[in-house]
Design an enzyme around this catalytic site. Structure first.
Site, short mmCIF file in Angstrom:
data_model
loop_
_atom_site.label_atom_id
_atom_site.label_comp_id
_atom_site.label_asym_id
_atom_site.label_seq_id
_atom_site.Cartn_x
_atom_site.Cartn_y
_atom_site.Cartn_z
N ALA A 81 0.84 -1.19 0.00
CA ALA A 81 0.00 0.00 0.00
C ALA A 81 0.88 1.25 0.00
CB ALA A 81 -0.88 -0.01 1.24
N GLY A 94 -0.77 -5.59 -0.62
CA GLY A 94 -1.68 -5.30 -1.72
C GLY A 94 -1.10 -5.72 -3.06
N GLU A 129 -1.88 -9.22 -3.44
CA GLU A 129 -3.34 -9.33 -3.67
C GLU A 129 -3.68 -9.01 -5.13
OE1 GLU A 129 -4.38 -6.90 -0.23
OE2 GLU A 129 -5.49 -8.60 0.58
N GLU A 138 1.12 -7.66 6.39
CA GLU A 138 0.12 -6.83 7.11
C GLU A 138 0.10 -7.08 8.61
OE1 GLU A 138 -0.28 -8.14 4.19
OE2 GLU A 138 -1.35 -6.74 2.89
#
Ligand SMILES: NC(=O)c1ccc[n+]([C@@H]2O[C@H](COP(=O)([O-])OP(=O)(O)OC[C@H]3O[C@@H](n4cnc5c(N)ncnc54)[C@H](O)[C@@H]3O)[C@@H](O)[C@H]2O)c1
Length: 695
Positions: free
Chosen positions: A66, A105, A108, A128
């Site tokens: 992120a 992310g 992801e 995370e």
């Protein structure tokens, strides 16, 4: 080539569209990256001359997570969920091309693609949990569907990345490619098109999660296996629950559950503290008057004076980082003893599988032991770790002054002595600095770098840079007795002693701190370090610590003698409360006219930790620490303060400084003891309704 946004380009290789993210330094998922991906994928899907899409990144890495600068700000469209949904549900194959690291992310995004190819050096992971969160853009739902539940649990709960080989083995990626990554990904996409392979949407895969369905023992066993390292943290349990949801619920239901669990973490005090700490650690690298571009000396060779407990560990840090290091001792015997300990430490690591026998030799090969001081004449930094006595230190520095290169950094590992006085033994005090390592020096991450009055910017920049290079977290502090960490610890120790006289017992005091999240309390820590050290110092100075002195008089020096504040069974480090010690405590209290009383855990906690915060306020006022968050970094990395409570200064802010100050004033009134006088900065901030960390 078409620019979709400032950071995403759309290019064509034949009938394959190549979307490239270019958002230096780590291709973080900033708003314009998300928008670029969304609009680029839409454009490619709408273009009839495109058969498939490759998603690649420019620069040194795939999307590494992120955009931390967006943390805490209102969300901006498009959200990551929307982008990932568009990728996965689109009509055309999307292939992720991974190099560097695909983290958080980034992974992801890759898992929303239909296939993933990577170069061999790539690594993927979900860090995370280290911020007290879980991968909240369907990572907890997609990863177990490709990697299986056990691997997903291990990756998501540890937060540690895995290698491309490991990722291939567990189905996280589909192929490892050589040569030009984008070309290989394009070839992969062309093959998928040619073979008309059905789109591999991870949401539709069930086999690997089905294998764990109806087997709650998988989760129970995993919880048990991580119980110790995850104690006190909130995120690991939510990560596990989210993966359970992936197993037991349909995909879209699992996604909802992941969201709930994510939001719970996002609003939790633990994650708030961990996210604060993430920035605190980065902030600690910044020194207002020594900017990041200050030239630091390149350390090609290091010297260490003294091969005792600390010297040996310090030398290991250099060898571990591949830097040749020369260790100087007074006698051959002391040298051999010191190097034997180093070798033994390496061999223990090797026997635990941390590295190979060849690595032991390689590292030992980088350490040269000698009794000849001339051997450090070409060292770029020399770190002194001899006895903690000013005359000895001064003699060592005067001698180093005559031998070391003119531009070498001369560092002292003193824990209590005045760095300025040590520096005055040389004709180059500007080259002298403190590098205060923590024991065991090869393990503990904290490095308190101590800035002397005359330390040059180069010496400071070098100590900070070399600290990072050898895997430490360096924090710059000023000269005072005990520097930051031990100075605050001392305050805690004073209260621990008082508390046992007033009515608590060592195991109660220790338990309050271990329940708070420390790995051990002050009494277990004293037993580990050895009570004899302090006893000898007190005898030398003519000071007393009534309980500790009585315990030492019985020959009880802690773990090494089978007993100290606690008793130890042979070969076991578990502290067992001891009636004999309790009797000593009661006797001493009686002889001092103290009426013992039951003391509540809350009082114990506050009396141990509030004085530390108060001392922290003085340290800030005296500018011994640059900023409050540096104190927190010191306590987390050097003393086991639980990171999910941020650090003492952050913790105090959460309680509210007014409440802290008022409590201290109450105790001051009750006891008449000036110990409880709030530091001016604490009192001032409390009056203003502010915290240490408020700007
Ligand atoms: N032990 C800790 O937990 C700890 C933590 C932080 C800092 N320190 C500091 O580190 C320093 C060393 O502590 P230690 O625990 O390693 O002590 P130690 O007694 O284990 O080792 C000191 C070593 O220095 C050698 N030595 C003494 N004079 C010397 C000289 N003139 N030239 C070369 N070698 C000499 C001794 O032979 C001995 O091997 C002290 O300043 C101490 O305060 C210790």
């Amino acid at each position: 080539m078409t620019a979709i946004t400032e950071s995403v380009d759309l290019d064509r290789r034949g009938r394959i569209a190549v979307l490239t993210v270019n958002n230096p330094p780590v291709n973080a998922l900033s708003q314009h990256v998300r928008q670029g991906l969304r609009d680029g994928v839409r454009a490619a899907n709408a273009d009839t001359s495109v058969d498939a899409i490759v998603l690649a990144c420019a620069g040194r890495t795939f999307i590494a997570g992120a955009d931390i600068s967006e943390f805490g700000k209102p969300p901006r469209e498009p959200g990551l969920h929307e982008v990932l949904d568009l990728i996965e549900r689109g009509p055309k194959p999307v292939v992720a091309a991974i190099h560097g690291t695909a983290l958080g992310g980034g992974l992801e995004v890759a898992l929303a693609c239909h296939w993933r190819v990577a170069v061999k050096s790539a690594r993927v992971g979900f860090p995370e949990v280290k911020l007290g969160l879980l991968p909240g853009a369907l990572g907890t739902q997609r990863l177990p569907r490709v990697a299986g539940v056990e691997k997903a649990l291990q990756m998501i709960v540890s937060g540690d990345p895995i290698t491309a080989d490991d990722a291939l083995k567990h189905g996280v990626i589909d192929e490892i490619v050589d040569g030009d990554l984008t070309a290989a990904a394009v070839a992969f996409a062309e093959k998928v098109v040619r073979e008309k392979s059905p789109l591999r949407k991870i949401r539709d895969l069930d086999e690997k999660v089905a294998a764990a369905r109806g087997k709650p023992e998988i989760f129970a066993n995993f919880r048990k296996s991580v119980a110790r390292q995850t104690r006190g943290f909130r995120a690991p349990e939510n990560c596990i629950k989210a993966i359970e949801a992936a197993v037991n619920l349909p995909f879209d239901e699992g996604v909802k559950r992941e969201r709930e669990l994510f939001v719970e973490l996002l609003n939790s005090p633990e994650s708030k503290a961990q996210r604060y700490f993430f920035f605190a650690e980065r902030e600690a690298a910044k020194i207002p008057d020594v900017p990041a571009d200050t030239p630091a000396k390149d350390i090609k060779k290091a010297g260490v004076i003294g091969a005792g407990t600390m010297g040996g560990g310090i030398a290991m840090n250099f060898a571990n980082a591949g830097i040749p290091v020369t260790v100087v001792e007074v006698t051959k015997e002391a040298l051999d003893r010191g190097l034997a300990v180093v070798r033994k430490n390496y061999e223990i690591s090797a026997s635990r599988g941390r590295f190979t026998a060849a690595d032991v030799e390689k590292r030992m090969g980088l350490i040269t032991g000698t009794t000849d001081w001339n051997a450090v004449k070409d060292a770029d930094i020399v770190i002194e770790a001899v006895f903690e006595e000013m005359p000895v230190k001064k003699e060592v520095f005067a001698r180093l002054d005559g031998i070391a290169k003119p531009d070498a950094v001369l560092a002292t590992n003193t824990s209590t002595l005045d760095v300025n006085e040590i520096a005055s033994a040389t004709k180059r005090p500007e080259s002298v600095i403190g590098t205060h390592f923590f024991s065991p020096a090869n393990v503990m991450r904290l490095l308190e770098n101590v800035r002397g009055a005359k330390s040059s910017k180069t010496a400071i920049a070098t100590a900070m840079a070399v600290g990072r290079r050898i895997g430490k977290v360096p924090v710059l502090v000023g000269v005072c007795y005990g520097f930051v960490g031990n100075r605050m610890l001392h305050q805690r120790g004073l209260q621990a002693e008082k508390l046992i006289l007033e009515g608590a017992l060592p195991h109660q005091v220790d338990k309050v701190l271990t329940d708070f999240g420390f790995p051990m309390g002050p009494f277990a820590m004293s037993d580990l370090a050895g009570l004899d050290v302090g006893w000898r110092i007190r005898k030398g100075r003519g000071t007393k610590s009534p309980v500790a002195d009585r315990i030492c008089e019985l020959g009880r020096f802690g773990q090494k003698t089978g007993g100290g504040y606690y008793t130890y069974e042979s070969g076991d480090r578990k502290p067992i409360p001891d009636n004999e010690v309790e009797k000593i405590i009661v006797d001493v209290a009686t002889s001092m006219g103290i009426t013992r009383r039951p003391i509540a855990d809350e009082e114990i906690l506050q009396r141990l930790l509030y004085p530390m915060v108060n001392e922290g306020a003085k340290i800030l006022e005296e500018k011994i620490a640059i900023r409050a968050s540096d104190i927190d970094v010191i306590w987390v990395y050097g003393y086991g303060w639980p990171v999910y409570r941020g650090g003492p200064m952050f913790w105090a802010d959460q309680i509210g400084l007014k409440s802290l100050r008022d409590r201290m004033l109450e105790w001051k009134k009750q006891s008449g003891d000036d110990f409880w006088t709030p530091a001016p900065r604490l009192a001032r901030l409390a009056d203003q309704g502010k915290g240490f960390l408020d700007k």
